[in-house]
Design a protein around this motif. Structure first.
Motif, short mmCIF file in Angstrom:
data_model
loop_
_atom_site.label_atom_id
_atom_site.label_comp_id
_atom_site.label_asym_id
_atom_site.label_seq_id
_atom_site.Cartn_x
_atom_site.Cartn_y
_atom_site.Cartn_z
N LEU A 67 1.42 -0.99 0.09
CA LEU A 67 0.05 0.04 -0.06
C LEU A 67 1.37 0.59 0.19
N VAL A 68 2.36 1.03 0.46
CA VAL A 68 2.86 2.14 0.42
C VAL A 68 4.16 1.51 -0.58
N ASP A 91 -0.61 2.75 -6.35
CA ASP A 91 -1.64 2.37 -7.65
C ASP A 91 -2.94 1.20 -6.21
N ALA A 92 -1.88 0.19 -6.23
CA ALA A 92 -2.86 -0.54 -5.24
C ALA A 92 -3.35 0.11 -4.05
N HIS A 117 -7.44 -0.57 -3.71
CA HIS A 117 -8.81 -0.36 -3.18
C HIS A 117 -9.49 0.33 -2.53
N LEU A 118 -8.80 2.04 -2.90
CA LEU A 118 -10.23 3.01 -2.35
C LEU A 118 -11.53 2.95 -3.79
N GLY A 119 -11.17 2.26 -4.82
CA GLY A 119 -12.04 2.63 -6.05
C GLY A 119 -11.83 4.08 -6.72
N LEU A 132 -9.00 11.91 -3.77
CA LEU A 132 -8.84 12.06 -2.39
C LEU A 132 -10.36 12.82 -1.78
N PRO A 133 -10.74 12.64 -0.59
CA PRO A 133 -11.32 13.70 -0.27
C PRO A 133 -10.74 15.18 0.16
#
Length: 209
Positions: free
Chosen positions: A153-154, A172-173, A177-179, A186-187
């Motif tokens: 993830l990082v 990118d993974a 995962h977040l779609g 990102l919010p």
């Protein structure tokens, strides 16, 4: 003078003391190197083990020879490398896949709350060092970052040219995962998290760099 028993008594131990001192410096260096997460300069290592810089340099070189099998022993599964002006222990490159598979197999299916919080800081603040993440979260994040690395993830982006500290970012993974397609999606975190101002401009820009 040569027949003086007092002189003879103290001459031999003085000669034999040098190898013992060098060995002690090497042992203390190993203890420090086993726990550090960022490359350490000669000066910082010398201060940590209370030894002169030349003695520390010599001890590091002897440890490199030992780990690489040049001292008569086997080649170790780890190596001591100088990176970005500092020293740190690393898994040997040919064993990276083995270690990644092992760590990945130990990882839980779901991330812990600590891992999620650390991942959020990295996502919004990247590129960021472990010490910066730890400062924001006010806890040690070494083991959590290792977990996130093992989960893919990082990733390590680069080493700081001056301090040798590794800077981390998301992969990118994580986007998968977040779609989402990019960090721009990102919010904004400020309305969602107390103390989000500590994340700096990256948080206000929703992860945009």
């Amino acid at each position: 003078m040569t027949n003086d028993p007092t002189t003879a008594e103290f001459a031999e131990p003085a000669i034999a003391a040098a190898p013992d001192i060098a060995s002690d410096v090497a042992r203390r260096l190993e203890a420090i190197l086993l726990i550090v997460e960022e490359p350490q300069s000669l000066v910082s290592l010398a201060a940590a083990v209370s030894a002169p810089v030349p003695a520390v340099r010599q001890a590091l070189e002897s440890l490199v020879d030992d780990y690489d099998g040049r001292s008569g022993g086997p080649v170790r599964g780890f190596e001591l490398r100088e990176v970005g002006g500092g020293w740190r222990l690393y898994v040997r490159e040919e064993l990276d896949d083995l270690v990644s598979e092992f760590v990945g197999g130990q990882a839980p299916t779901r991330l812990s709350q600590a891992a999620l919080e650390t991942l959020a800081v990295i996502a919004y603040k990247q590129p960021v060092t472990r010490s910066q993440v730890a400062s924001i979260r006010a806890v040690n994040v070494d083991s959590v970052v290792r977990t996130l690395l093992a989960r893919g993830l990082v990733t390590e982006l680069f080493a700081d040219a001056e301090t040798g500290a590794i800077n981390y970012g998301t992969t990118d993974a994580l986007l998968t995962h977040l779609g989402i397609n990019s960090l721009d999606e990102l919010p904004h975190i400020s309305p969602l998290l107390d103390g989000a101002d500590e994340l700096g401009d990256g948080a206000e820009e929703g992860g945009r760099r």
